[in-house]
Design a protein around this motif. Structure first.
Motif, PDB file in Angstrom:
ATOM      1  N   ASP A  29     -10.502   0.981  17.091  1.00  0.00           N
ATOM      2  CA  ASP A  29      -9.933  -0.346  16.615  1.00  0.00           C
ATOM      3  C   ASP A  29      -9.259   0.702  15.321  1.00  0.00           C
ATOM      4  O   ASP A  29      -8.005  -0.653  15.229  1.00  0.00           O
ATOM      5  N   ARG A  30      -9.345   1.104  14.310  1.00  0.00           N
ATOM      6  CA  ARG A  30      -8.844   1.811  13.773  1.00  0.00           C
ATOM      7  C   ARG A  30      -7.634   2.101  13.575  1.00  0.00           C
ATOM      8  O   ARG A  30      -6.682   2.071  12.764  1.00  0.00           O
ATOM      9  N   ILE A  31      -8.090   3.175  14.352  1.00  0.00           N
ATOM     10  CA  ILE A  31      -6.896   3.442  14.767  1.00  0.00           C
ATOM     11  C   ILE A  31      -5.588   2.870  15.613  1.00  0.00           C
ATOM     12  O   ILE A  31      -3.848   3.068  14.570  1.00  0.00           O
ATOM     13  N   VAL A  32      -5.937   2.023  16.094  1.00  0.00           N
ATOM     14  CA  VAL A  32      -4.592   0.906  16.811  1.00  0.00           C
ATOM     15  C   VAL A  32      -4.076   0.258  15.273  1.00  0.00           C
ATOM     16  O   VAL A  32      -3.121   0.594  15.609  1.00  0.00           O
ATOM     17  N   ARG A  33      -4.844  -0.327  14.787  1.00  0.00           N
ATOM     18  CA  ARG A  33      -4.457  -1.203  13.318  1.00  0.00           C
ATOM     19  C   ARG A  33      -4.026   0.022  12.412  1.00  0.00           C
ATOM     20  O   ARG A  33      -2.467   0.189  12.137  1.00  0.00           O
ATOM     21  N   ALA A  34      -3.903   1.375  12.210  1.00  0.00           N
ATOM     22  CA  ALA A  34      -3.255   2.341  11.349  1.00  0.00           C
ATOM     23  C   ALA A  34      -1.810   3.057  11.969  1.00  0.00           C
ATOM     24  O   ALA A  34      -1.158   2.447  11.575  1.00  0.00           O
ATOM     25  N   ALA A  35      -1.797   2.733  13.492  1.00  0.00           N
ATOM     26  CA  ALA A  35      -0.829   2.643  14.117  1.00  0.00           C
ATOM     27  C   ALA A  35       0.276   1.650  13.914  1.00  0.00           C
ATOM     28  O   ALA A  35       1.842   1.933  14.352  1.00  0.00           O
ATOM     29  N   ILE A  36      -0.432   0.427  14.633  1.00  0.00           N
ATOM     30  CA  ILE A  36       0.604  -0.722  13.695  1.00  0.00           C
ATOM     31  C   ILE A  36       1.779  -0.612  12.045  1.00  0.00           C
ATOM     32  O   ILE A  36       2.503  -0.458  12.420  1.00  0.00           O
TER      33      ILE A  36
END
Length: 231
Positions: free
Chosen positions: A9-16
Motif C-alpha cells: 500500500d505504501r509503495i502504491v501511494r508513493a507511486a501515485i
C-alpha cells in the motif's frame, strides 16, 4: 526513530505521487525506492513489475470517484455526476489517460465505477445491450475529453527537459500555427479566442456541452422507443 514498514500500500501511494509529479516516463523502481527511503530490491519483493505497479496505482485512484446514489436521484443527474467524477479524477492524474494506451488496466476500483455506469443506463430504461453501449459511449467521451489536458501536461514536461523554456517553445509553435490558420477563414476568425492561446486546449465548457448533448441524445432515443412501444 524506526523506519516506517514498507508495504504494498505504501509503495502504491508513493507511486501515485511520483506519477503525478513525473508521469509514466518518470516512474521506475529506483526513483520510487529513493522516495520511500528504501532499496529497489525491497520494492520488487512486494510488487514484481512496473506494469503491476501502474495497474495497482491506476485502480486505487478510481476509488477517488464519488459514486452517486441511484436511490436518491434520477438517472440523468446520476449519469452527469458519474461522468464528472471520472473527468475530475483524470484531470488530477493525467498519467492514467496515457496508461490506457500502454498498460492493461483492471481492478475492483474501476469495476465498481463501471458497474454503476451500467446500472445508471439500465435505470434510464435501456435494455442490457444498449445500456452497455450507452455506458461505453460516455466512458470513451470522458476519456477522450481528458486527453487534451493530459497531453498538455506531458508536452510541457517533455519540452522542459534539459532546462528548456516550455512556455516559450509553445508560444513559438502557436505563432507558427497561427500563420497557417490565417489561410483558412473559420480558423482565422477564431485566432483571438481562448482556445487559441493553448496548444491543445478546447473552448470553455466543451466537456459539459458534449456530455449534456450526449445525454440529450439518450433521452431522445428513450422517448422515441417508448412512443414506438405504445403504438
Amino acid at each position: 526513530m524506526p523506519r516506517e514498514t514498507l508495504t504494498a500500500d505504501r509503495i502504491v501511494r508513493a507511486a501515485i505521487e511520483l506519477l503525478d509529479d513525473e508521469g509514466l516516463d518518470g516512474l521506475n523502481m529506483r526513483s520510487l525506492a529513493k522516495r520511500l527511503g528504501s532499496a529497489a530490491t525491497a520494492v520488487y519483493w512486494h510488487i514484481k513489475t512496473k506494469d503491476d505497479l501502474v495497474r495497482l496505482a491506476g485502480d486505487v485512484i478510481w476509488g477517488e470517484v464519488e459514486l452517486p446514489d441511484l436511490d436518491a436521484t434520477d438517472w440523468r443527474a446520476a449519469a452527469t455526476a458519474h461522468a464528472r467524477g471520472m473527468h475530475a479524477m483524470l484531470t488530477r492524474h493525467p498519467w492514467l489517460v496515457q496508461a490506457f494506451g500502454s498498460h492493461l488496466l483492471y481492478g475492483p476500483g474501476q469495476a465498481r465505477y463501471n458497474d454503476l455506469g451500467l446500472a445508471i443506463y439500465e435505470e434510464a430504461g435501456f435494455a442490457a445491450d444498449d445500456a452497455d453501449r450507452a455506458a461505453a459511449a460516455v466512458f470513451t467521451f470522458v476519456l477522450g475529453n481528458a486527453l487534451g489536458p493530459a497531453a498538455q501536461v506531458s508536452l510541457n514536461r517533455r519540452l522542459s527537459k534539459d532546462g528548456a523554456d516550455a512556455g516559450q517553445l509553445t508560444a513559438d509553435a502557436m505563432t507558427r500555427a497561427a500563420e497557417i490558420a490565417k489561410q483558412f477563414p473559420r480558423l482565422r476568425e477564431r485566432l483571438d479566442t481562448t482556445a487559441a492561446t493553448e496548444y491543445v486546449a478546447a473552448p470553455d465548457r466543451t466537456f459539459e456541452f458534449g456530455l449534456q448533448s450526449l445525454l440529450d441524445g439518450f433521452e431522445t432515443r428513450l422517448t422515441g422507443e417508448g412512443a414506438a412501444r405504445q403504438q
